[in-house]
Write a protein that holds these residues in place. Structure first.
Motif, mmCIF file in Angstrom:
data_model
loop_
_atom_site.group_PDB
_atom_site.id
_atom_site.type_symbol
_atom_site.label_atom_id
_atom_site.label_comp_id
_atom_site.label_asym_id
_atom_site.label_seq_id
_atom_site.Cartn_x
_atom_site.Cartn_y
_atom_site.Cartn_z
ATOM 1 N N UNK A 119 5.140 3.160 -11.262
ATOM 2 C CA UNK A 119 4.980 1.897 -10.491
ATOM 3 C C UNK A 119 3.546 1.715 -10.019
ATOM 4 N N UNK A 120 2.688 2.715 -10.348
ATOM 5 C CA UNK A 120 1.308 2.612 -9.843
ATOM 6 C C UNK A 120 0.578 1.396 -10.406
ATOM 7 N N UNK A 121 1.036 0.889 -11.551
ATOM 8 C CA UNK A 121 0.362 -0.253 -12.182
ATOM 9 C C UNK A 121 1.039 -1.582 -11.889
ATOM 10 N N UNK A 122 2.084 -1.558 -11.061
ATOM 11 C CA UNK A 122 2.836 -2.780 -10.772
ATOM 12 C C UNK A 122 2.093 -3.583 -9.704
ATOM 13 N N UNK A 123 2.012 -4.891 -9.864
ATOM 14 C CA UNK A 123 1.273 -5.743 -8.924
ATOM 15 C C UNK A 123 1.843 -5.736 -7.536
ATOM 16 N N UNK A 124 3.167 -5.815 -7.441
ATOM 17 C CA UNK A 124 3.776 -5.829 -6.105
ATOM 18 C C UNK A 124 3.486 -4.552 -5.348
ATOM 19 N N UNK A 125 3.374 -3.478 -6.089
ATOM 20 C CA UNK A 125 3.101 -2.201 -5.431
ATOM 21 C C UNK A 125 1.665 -2.161 -4.899
ATOM 22 N N UNK A 126 0.720 -2.712 -5.684
ATOM 23 C CA UNK A 126 -0.689 -2.732 -5.238
ATOM 24 C C UNK A 126 -0.823 -3.570 -3.975
ATOM 25 N N UNK A 127 -0.150 -4.737 -3.951
ATOM 26 C CA UNK A 127 -0.216 -5.572 -2.754
ATOM 27 C C UNK A 127 0.352 -4.889 -1.537
ATOM 28 N N UNK A 128 1.459 -4.218 -1.707
ATOM 29 C CA UNK A 128 2.086 -3.509 -0.593
ATOM 30 C C UNK A 128 1.162 -2.429 -0.058
ATOM 31 N N UNK A 129 0.526 -1.668 -0.938
ATOM 32 C CA UNK A 129 -0.372 -0.623 -0.495
ATOM 33 C C UNK A 129 -1.558 -1.184 0.269
ATOM 34 N N UNK A 130 -2.057 -2.310 -0.164
ATOM 35 C CA UNK A 130 -3.179 -2.935 0.558
ATOM 36 C C UNK A 130 -2.756 -3.327 1.972
ATOM 37 N N UNK A 131 -1.569 -3.893 2.106
ATOM 38 C CA UNK A 131 -1.083 -4.289 3.435
ATOM 39 C C UNK A 131 -0.925 -3.063 4.329
ATOM 40 N N UNK A 132 -0.398 -1.985 3.784
ATOM 41 C CA UNK A 132 -0.230 -0.769 4.570
ATOM 42 C C UNK A 132 -1.589 -0.220 4.989
ATOM 43 N N UNK A 133 -2.567 -0.256 4.084
ATOM 44 C CA UNK A 133 -3.908 0.244 4.423
ATOM 45 C C UNK A 133 -4.539 -0.577 5.537
ATOM 46 N N UNK A 134 -4.358 -1.891 5.468
ATOM 47 C CA UNK A 134 -4.908 -2.754 6.514
ATOM 48 C C UNK A 134 -4.268 -2.465 7.852
ATOM 49 N N UNK A 135 -2.966 -2.283 7.876
ATOM 50 C CA UNK A 135 -2.249 -1.981 9.108
ATOM 51 C C UNK A 135 -2.730 -0.663 9.701
ATOM 52 N N UNK A 136 -2.912 0.331 8.888
ATOM 53 C CA UNK A 136 -3.382 1.629 9.375
ATOM 54 C C UNK A 136 -4.794 1.499 9.952
ATOM 55 N N UNK A 137 -5.628 0.703 9.286
ATOM 56 C CA UNK A 137 -6.989 0.511 9.775
ATOM 57 C C UNK A 137 -6.991 -0.099 11.169
ATOM 58 N N UNK A 138 -6.138 -1.099 11.376
ATOM 59 C CA UNK A 138 -6.037 -1.735 12.697
ATOM 60 C C UNK A 138 -5.575 -0.707 13.719
ATOM 61 N N UNK A 139 -4.604 0.081 13.400
ATOM 62 C CA UNK A 139 -4.104 1.079 14.343
ATOM 63 C C UNK A 139 -5.185 2.094 14.688
ATOM 64 N N UNK A 140 -5.982 2.491 13.721
ATOM 65 C CA UNK A 140 -7.052 3.434 13.989
ATOM 66 C C UNK A 140 -8.088 2.849 14.948
ATOM 67 N N UNK A 141 -8.374 1.555 14.734
ATOM 68 C CA UNK A 141 -9.355 0.901 15.644
ATOM 69 C C UNK A 141 -8.818 0.901 17.056
ATOM 70 N N UNK A 142 -7.544 0.580 17.200
ATOM 71 C CA UNK A 142 -6.933 0.568 18.531
ATOM 72 C C UNK A 142 -6.987 1.960 19.148
ATOM 73 N N UNK A 143 -6.653 2.963 18.400
ATOM 74 C CA UNK A 143 -6.690 4.346 18.918
ATOM 75 C C UNK A 143 -8.105 4.723 19.340
ATOM 76 N N UNK A 144 -9.095 4.324 18.544
ATOM 77 C CA UNK A 144 -10.477 4.647 18.864
ATOM 78 C C UNK A 144 -10.895 4.038 20.180
ATOM 79 N N UNK A 145 -10.504 2.771 20.364
ATOM 80 C CA UNK A 145 -10.864 2.063 21.608
ATOM 81 C C UNK A 145 -10.216 2.770 22.787
ATOM 82 N N UNK A 146 -8.971 3.095 22.720
ATOM 83 C CA UNK A 146 -8.253 3.720 23.821
ATOM 84 C C UNK A 146 -8.787 5.108 24.094
#
Length: 1211
Positions: A1071-1098
C-alpha cells in the motif's frame, strides 16, 4: 503234512488269554506243549534257547561264563567242543557246568589265566530225538596294553603352518576310544581348524600363537577293562610373525603390504587321505565313515557329494566339523564314488573315495521247525543272502549231512530239504549254515514226527453264563498229529453250526456274536484226524440284564432335615444282586445318620458336608449298573443368634508315654465362650533346626483332650495347642516342655532330582537338599549314582556333603542317564531312592532344516514352511526354529543394500511361521535354523522372495515458490518410501475466500518423473489450498497439504516463501504506493508537527510532564535517531500461526525474519497506529490499550519510545 489249524475264519477272540497262549505253541508248528498233566508222553527234539555271542570278549579279571541253554522232551544233555575237539570239563577243576543247563563257568578268579581258555567253543544239546548245536563262540580276553616308551621332541613352527600330532595308541581288544586332553584333564577345544581324525591323530589346518602349549596328551580309554592309558605330552611352540609384518608394512605401500601378506596364505591340500583317490570297503548294516582333513590358510571348508547319486537324507550325518561323513545302516545301494572337496578363497581340491559295500550272510527266510505225522510230506527251506553270495550247507544233528546216517525220506535240493513219507525215525535236528568270507549264519530247525490222535484239553461240562445281547465265547482247546479239524454241534442230534451265525476261531473257540435267550443249551466240540476223534460238551446259559427301574432323584434339603433316595433294581431271578451306595464315588461316611434298607438310602440330620453326588450301584456276578443323584444342602430359616466368641486358649500341657517316634500330649481346654469347641489344632517347634518357627502337627476332635503324636528322629520338640469353634481359632497355649528324639537314618530322599548338562561332555546332577528336620540325624550326606539308560554299565556312585550339585565329566553328548540321589547320615541310609532320567550336555544341532519355502501372503506378510530336523541330529532338547531374514535389495532402485538381519523364533516343533512387518516391493533373503538348549544349528540354504507393490508414503516435501498474479510454482521431493514404481502424482487444489470457505476442487494428474509444476491462470491475491500425493499400481499414498497466495500485481511484495514446513502465505498488499495512503500519512505528519510545537511552547514555560519525567529518570539507550531503513510495517500472520511476528522487524529480501536492534514500536503500546495522546501531550499508550510488554530477550526497554522515533517509522 505240516501241523496247522484248519480255520473256518481267521479271527481271534478276547477273554480267553491263557488258552490262546497255550494253543499258540501248537498252531505255530514250532513247539509241542510240554504240560506234564496233559501231554506227558509227547517228545520234542532239543532247541537252543540262549547262547553267548559269536565274538565273546571277556574281562580277564572275572570268571568266564559261556552260556548255552536248551529245551526239549526229554530234557537234553550237553557237551562242548573247544577248537574243534571234545572239551572234557570233568578233567579241568576250574570248569563247571550249571545243573540242567549247558552253561559253563570257568573260575579264573581263584587261579588260572584267561589266556589259557582262549579259543573257539561250541555247545551241543542232545536227546533221543536229535541234537542242536550253538554258534562257534570265539572267546578272547580283553587287552589294554601300555603305550610304548618314546622320547618326543618339542615341535616348533611358524604361525600359519599345518601340523599333525600323532597318537598311535597301543592295539587293544576291543580297540580303545581316543581323545586329547591337557594336564588338567580338560578336553582340548576342537574346531574347523583343529580336529581329531578317525585314527586318533590331532590335525591342525594351520596353527596360531594360542596353540602354543606343552601338554598335548593323547589318551586311550579301554572300556571293557575300565582303564585309561596316557601318551607322553607333546610340546608345541608357534612363532608369531605379526611384529615382523608390522615392520615390513611400515616401509611398504598398501599394494606391497597386502602382496607380502598374501604370501602367507595358501590353497588347501589334504592331510588325509593322501593322493587324489582312495578305496573304502564296509559291511552291510555297519556305519560307513569317510574322512577328509585338509590344511591351508585360511582354514579350508569341507564339502561332500556322491558322484553317481545323492546322499541318503535320513541316514547321512556329518561329524567332526563336516570332515567326517557317516552313513548308518549302510547297504549295497550305498556303493559308489564319494567326493570330498576342500575349499578356501585361494582355491579348491577334491579327493574321490571309491566305496564298496560287502555283506556278511543275512537271513531271507530262516528254517522253521516241522511237526509231521507218519506218512506226511514237508520241507525245510533256508534262504540267505550276502555279498558275495553265501554258501549253504546242511548238518543233521550237528554232523554234515554228507556223512550223516542216510534217511530215505530226505532229499537235499540246494537250500531246501524235501521230506516225503516221513516215519518216526525221521525225527532229527537240522542245521543250516550260510557262510561267506565275511561271516556265517547258523540256524537249528527240528523235524518231529508224531502220531497222536486228537485230544480236547478244555474241561468237560464247563458252564458258561452270559448276559443277553452280549458275545458268548465257548472254548475247545485241542491237540493232535496230524492237526485235527474242529466242528461244533448244538444239542444231542444237532447238525454242524454254520458260519453265517457263528464264528469258529483258529484255536477252536466258538463265538456267538450276539447271544439270545434261545442260544441257551449244550454245545459239543468234535476234533478229528486220521488217527481218531475226540469230543467235549459245554453248557451255555443266557441271563437277563440287570436294570435300575427307579433311579434316585435330585434333592434340596435344609440343614437338620432328613432326605431319602430310592433305587429299585430288576434282575435275572437266578442272579443275586448286591446294592451299594457311594458318596462322591467313595464309601458312605461311617455315621449312624446314614441308613440303607432294601431300596432306599436315608440321611438324617443333614449337614453342609452331606451335600454331593450319591450313586446307587447294583452288582451281579455277570454285570453291574449304576445311577446317581445330587443332594444340595441349604441353610434353614435364619433365627436370631446369641453373641459368641472364640475359645480361650488351652492350658496345662503335659507330655507322657515318651517313645522314640511317638509321645502323648494332654491339655485342659479353656472356656468355649458359648460356642462348642469343634477341634483342637496342635503345632510343634523344632528348637534345634528352626527355633521360633511353628509347624502344623495334627488336628483332633473338640471332644478330645489327649493326642498320640507321631514324631521324627533327631528333633527337639515343643508343642502348643489352639482351640477352634464356629467363630474362629483361640490364641495359642503356652509351649510344652521340650522333648529331643533319638537320631535315625533318613526317612526320605532329596526331591527335585534333575540331570542336565552344562557342557556337551558333562552331566550336572542337582537336587533339593533335605532340611535339618528331614535329616533325622547328624552327618547328613548324599550318595549320587548314575549310569547310561541304554547301556549295560553298572551304577557309578559318589558320596558328597553340604552340596546340592555334582558334575559328571567325560560323558557322551546328549545321552539319557538314569540318576538317583540317596540321603544318608551317621546312622544309616534312607530308603532306596526313585530313579529319574536326565540328559548329558547338549551340543549345537548338526543339521539345518530342509525344504524351506516361502509363500508371500501380501506386501507386508509372508509365510515360511520347512521340514523338521531329525531328532538325532538336534543333539539336545528341541527349543524351536529361528528364522533370520533381511532386506537384501530394493526392487525399485535395484541397488543391493545389506540391512540389519531380523530374527523370529517359533517355539517347539512348529514347521511354519509368519513374517510380519515386511516392506512392500522389496527383495528379501531368509534362512532357518533349529535351536536347542545349547544354541543354533547350521543355517538352511538361503531362500529369496519378493514382496509385491504397496501404496507409497507421502511426498517428502512440498514447497510453493515464485508466486505471481495468476500462477504458483510447486516443488516437491518424491516419497521416502515409494513401496513400488510410482505411476503418477495427483494434485488437488481449491481457493479459500476471506471467510475461510473452500471453493471448487480441481484435480490434476502429474507424471511420476516430475518434481516441479507451475499452475497458471489462477486468481490474483487469492489463497489456495493444495493436496498432493503419489500413486503406484497398488493405489494412492498419503497426502501432504500446503497453502499459498497469489500476489496483487507484478510490483508487489511477494508473500513469504512456504518451505518444507507450514506455509506462511501473507495477505498483505503493497500500500506504500497507494495515493490514499500517501495523503493519510501527510495528514498524520502535519498533526504530529503541530503537537510538537505545542509541547515545545509549554516546555519553555517550565512545565514537566509524565513522559519527560520518565525520560529524565530512565534514559532509554534505544531512543536514537532512526535510520530510514529502520522503520517497517508489522508482518501479516496467518490465522493458523498464533505467534505474532517480532515487533520492530521487517522482512528482508531472503524472506526470513531477523531481530533488529530494538523490538519496540508504537504497536506495542496501543491499538497499532491509532495510539492517542493526552491533553498535556503525554503519550497515553503506555497506560492503556494492550498490557504492558513483558520483558523480552536481550536488553529491551519497558519505557515508551519517543514520538520522534514513532514518527521515523513512517518516514
Amino acid at each position: 503234512m505240516q501241523l496247522k489249524i484248519m480255520p473256518r475264519r481267521k479271527r481271534l477272540s478276547a477273554g480267553r488269554t491263557p488258552l490262546i497262549l497255550f494253543l499258540c505253541q501248537i498252531i505255530s508248528a514250532l513247539d509241542v506243549p510240554l504240560d506234564p498233566k496233559l501231554l506227558e508222553d509227547l517228545v520234542q527234539p532239543p532247541t537252543i534257547t540262549q547262547q553267548s555271542p559269536k565274538d565273546y570278549i571277556i574281562d580277564p579279571r572275572e570268571n568266564i561264563v559261556i552260556q548255552c541253554e536248551a529245551k526239549g522232551k526229554p530234557p537234553p544233555s550237553f557237551s562242548w567242543t573247544r577248537n574243534g575237539t571234545h572239551f572234557d570239563i570233568d578233567k579241568d577243576p576250574l570248569v563247571t557246568m550249571k545243573p540242567g543247563s549247558g552253561t559253563l563257568t570257568i573260575n579264573i578268579m581263584s587261579e588260572g589265566k584267561a589266556e589259557t581258555y582262549e579259543g573257539v567253543y561250541q555247545c551241543t544239546a542232545r536227546n533221543e530225538r536229535g541234537a542242536a548245536i550253538s554258534n562257534n563262540i570265539v572267546v578272547r580276553p580283553s587287552r589294554s596294553p601300555l603305550w610304548t616308551k618314546e622320547k618326543l621332541e618339542p615341535i616348533t613352527l611358524r604361525n600359519g603352518q599345518s601340523l599333525i600330532l600323532p597318537c598311535r595308541p597301543p592295539l587293544g581288544l576291543p580297540p580303545p576310544i581316543i581323545f586329547w586332553m591337557d594336564n588338567s584333564f580338560q578336553r582340548l577345544p576342537q574346531s574347523e581348524r583343529v580336529s581329531q581324525g578317525l585314527n586318533g591323530d590331532l590335525y591342525f589346518s594351520n596353527v596360531l600363537p594360542e596353540d602354543t602349549r606343552e601338554d598335548y596328551i593323547c589318551y586311550a580309554r579301554f572300556n571293557h577293562t575300565q582303564t585309561i592309558q596316557q601318551k607322553q605330552p607333546i610340546s608345541v611352540k608357534v612363532i608369531s610373525v605379526d611384529e615382523l609384518n608390522d615392520t615390513i608394512a611400515a616401509n611398504l605401500n598398501d599394494t606391497e603390504f597386502y602382496s607380502a601378506k598374501s604370501n602367507r596364505e595358501r590353497p588347501p591340500t589334504f592331510l588325509t587321505p593322501e593322493g587324489n583317490a582312495s578305496h573304502k570297503e564296509e559291511l552291510r548294516g555297519n556305519v560307513l565313515s569317510l574322512e577328509c582333513i585338509a590344511e591351508g590358510l585360511p582354514t579350508p571348508v569341507i564339502y561332500w557329494i556322491k558322484e553317481d547319486g545323492t546322499l541318503p537324507i535320513n541316514r547321512t550325518f556329518y561329524r567332526n566339523f563336516k570332515k567326517t561323513l557317516q552313513i548308518i545302516q549302510v547297504s549295497e545301494a550305498d556303493s559308489g564314488n564319494y567326493q570330498c572337496i576342500a575349499k578356501n578363497p585361494l582355491g579348491a581340491i577334491h579327493h574321490t573315495i571309491s566305496v564298496t559295500v560287502k555283506a556278511a550272510p543275512y537271513w531271507i527266510m530262516a528254517p522253521q521247525n516241522l511237526v509231521l505225522s507218519p506218512g506226511e510230506d514237508g520241507r525245510l527251506m533256508c534262504g540267505a543272502n550276502g555279498n558275495p553270495k553265501p554258501k549253504i550247507s546242511w548238518l543233521s544233528n550237528g554232523v554234515p549231512v554228507e556223512i550223516a546216517p542216510d534217511d530215505p525220506s530226505r532229499k537235499i535240493d540246494g537250500d531246501t530239504i524235501i521230506f516225503s513219507n516221513v516215519q518216526e525215525r525221521s525225527s532229527a535236528v537240522y542245521q543250516c549254515n550260510a557262510s561267506n568270507e565275511y561271516g556265517y549264519l547258523l540256524a537249528n530247525a527240528f523235524v518231529n514226527v508224531l502220531a497222536e490222535p486228537p485230544r480236547i484239553l478244555t474241561s468237560a461240562n464247563t458252564l458258561y453264563q452270559v448276559i443277553a445281547d452280549r458275545p458268548a465265547l465257548l472254548d475247545c482247546a485241542f491237540f493232535g498229529s496230524p492237526l485235527p479239524t474242529i466242528e461244533w454241534f448244538k444239542g444231542a442230534k444237532g447238525s454242524a453250526l454254520r458260519e453265517d451265525i457263528y464264528v469258529l476261531h483258529e484255536n477252536g473257540t466258538l463265538e456267538i456274536p450276539v447271544a439270545q435267550k434261545d442260544s441257551t443249551g449244550t454245545y459239543t466240540c468234535v476234533a478229528r484226524n486220521k488217527l481218531g476223534m475226540a469230543k467235549n460238551e459245554v453248557h451255555l446259559e443266557i441271563k437277563d440284564a440287570t436294570r435300575i427301574i427307579k433311579q434316585p432323584e435330585y434333592a434340596v434339603m435344609q440343614r437338620g432335615g432328613t432326605v431319602s433316595f430310592e433305587c429299585k433294581v430288576k434282575h435275572d431271578h437266578t442272579l443275586i444282586p448286591t446294592i451299594t451306595w457311594l458318596k462322591d464315588n467313595g464309601e458312605l461316611p461311617n455315621d449312624g445318620r446314614f441308613t440303607v434298607d432294601k431300596d432306599h438310602l436315608v440321611v438324617a440330620d443333614v449337614r453342609d458336608d452331606d451335600g454331593g453326588t450319591y450313586t446307587c450301584v447294583a452288582n451281579t456276578t455277570l454285570d453291574n449298573v449304576s445311577a446317581s443323584a445330587v443332594l444340595s444342602v441349604v441353610a434353614p430359616t435364619p433365627t436370631p443368634a446369641p453373641i459368641y466368641d472364640v475359645p480361650n486358649p488351652p492350658f496345662d500341657l503335659e507330655l507322657t508315654d515318651q517313645l522314640d517316634k511317638s509321645v502323648q500330649l494332654s491339655w485342659t481346654p479353656g472356656n468355649d465362650n458359648n460356642s462348642p469347641i469343634t477341634k483342637f489344632i496342635i503345632e510343634y517347634e523344632d528348637a534345634m533346626h528352626e527355633a521360633g518357627l511353628w509347624h502344623h502337627q495334627t488336628e483332633v476332635s473338640g471332644m478330645q483332650t489327649t493326642a498320640q503324636l507321631k514324631l521324627s528322629p533327631y528333633v527337639n520338640y515343643s508343642f502348643r495347642v489352639m482351640a477352634v469353634n464356629s467363630l474362629g481359632r483361640s490364641l495359642p497355649s503356652e509351649a510344652s516342655e521340650q522333648y529331643l528324639t533319638k537320631a535315625a537314618e533318613p526317612d526320605t530322599n532329596p526331591t527335585a532330582v534333575e540331570g542336565l548338562g552344562s557342557e556337551p561332555d558333562n552331566l550336572v546332577i542337582t537336587w533339593k537338599p533335605l532340611n535339618g528336620f528331614e535329616s533325622n540325624g547328624p552327618g547328613l550326606q548324599y550318595k549320587v549314582s548314575w549310569r547310561q539308560k541304554d547301556g549295560d554299565d553298572e551304577w557309578t556312585s559318589v558320596v558328597v556333603a553340604n552340596v546340592s550339585k555334582y558334575i559328571v565329566s567325560g560323558t557322551p553328548t546328549f545321552v539319557p542317564y538314569l540318576i538317583k540321589v540317596q540321603a544318608l547320615n551317621d546312622v544309616g541310609f534312607a530308603p532306596e531312592p526313585a530313579v529319574v532320567m536326565g540328559h548329558s550336555g547338549e551340543d549345537l544341532p548338526m543339521v539345518a532344516p530342509g525344504n524351506v519355502h516361502v509363500n508371500v501372503v501380501n506386501s507386508t506378510l509372508a509365510e515360511v514352511h520347512w521340514d523338521p530336523v531329525p531328532l538325532k541330529s538336534i543333539r539336545g532338547h528341541l527349543q524351536g526354529y529361528r528364522i533370520y531374514y533381511w532386506k537384501a535389495q530394493s526392487s525399485s532402485k535395484r541397488n543391493r543394500r545389506h540391512l540389519e538381519k531380523k530374527i523370529l523364533t517359533f517355539q517347539g516343533s512348529k514347521t511354519h511361521g509368519m513374517l510380519p512387518g515386511l516392506e512392500p516391493f522389496s527383495h528379501y533373503t531368509l534362512n532357518v535354523r533349529v535351536v536347542n538348549g545349547k544354541g543354533e544349528g547350521p543355517a538352511s540354504p538361503d531362500r529369496v522372495f519378493n514382496t509385491p507393490e504397496g501404496v507409497p508414503s507421502a511426498p517428502s516435501s512440498l514447497k510453493i515458490v515464485n508466486p505471481t498474479l495468476d500462477s504458483l510454482t510447486l516443488e516437491w521431493d518424491p516419497p521416502s518410501r515409494p513401496n513400488g514404481i510410482l505411476t503418477e502424482y495427483t494434485l488437488k487444489y481449491q481457493p479459500i475466500n476471506s471467510t475461510h470457505e473452500l471453493g471448487p476442487l480441481v484435480d490434476l494428474k502429474i507424471p511420476a518423473n516430475k518434481t516441479r509444476w507451475t499452475l497458471k491462470n489462477l486468481n490474483f491475491s487469492t489463497r489456495y489450498k493444495f493436496y498432493f500425493y503419489a500413486q503406484t499400481a497398488a493405489g494412492s499414498g498419503s497426502q501432504i497439504t500446503e497453502e499459498a497466495v497469489t500476489t496483487v500485481d507484478e510490483a508487489g511484495i511477494p508473500p513469504p516463501d512456504v518451505g518444507a514446513g507450514k506455509a506462511m502465505a501473507s495477505r498483505q498488499v503493497d500500500i506504500a504506493t497507494q495515493g490514499w495512503f500517501i495523503g493519510l500519512m501527510c495528514a498524520v505528519a502535519l498533526l504530529i508537527l503541530i503537537l510538537l510545537i505545542v509541547c515545545f511552547i509549554r516546555r519553555n514555560k517550565g512545565g514537566k510532564y509524565p513522559v519527560k519525567e520518565k525520560e529524565d529518570a530512565h534514559a532509554d539507550p534505544e531512543i536514537q535517531p532512526m535510520k530510514e531503513d529502520d522503520g517497517t510495517f508489522g508482518e501479516y500472520s496467518d490465522a493458523e500461526d498464533h505467534k505474532p511476528l517480532k515487533k520492530g522487524s521487517r522482512t528482508p529480501s531472503d524472506r526470513t525474519v531477523k531481530k533488529e536492534d530494538s523490538d519496540d514500536s508504537l504497536v506495542d503500546y496501543g491499538e497499532g497506529v491509532n495510539g492517542q495522546f493526552n491533553e498535556d501531550g503525554s503519550f497515553i499508550g503506555q497506560y492503556s490499550g494492550k498490557k504492558e510488554k513483558e520483558p523480552a530477550e536481550g536488553n529491551e526497554s519497558s519505557e515508551a519510545p519517543s514520538p520522534v522515533n514513532a514518527m521515523n517509522s513512517f518516514v
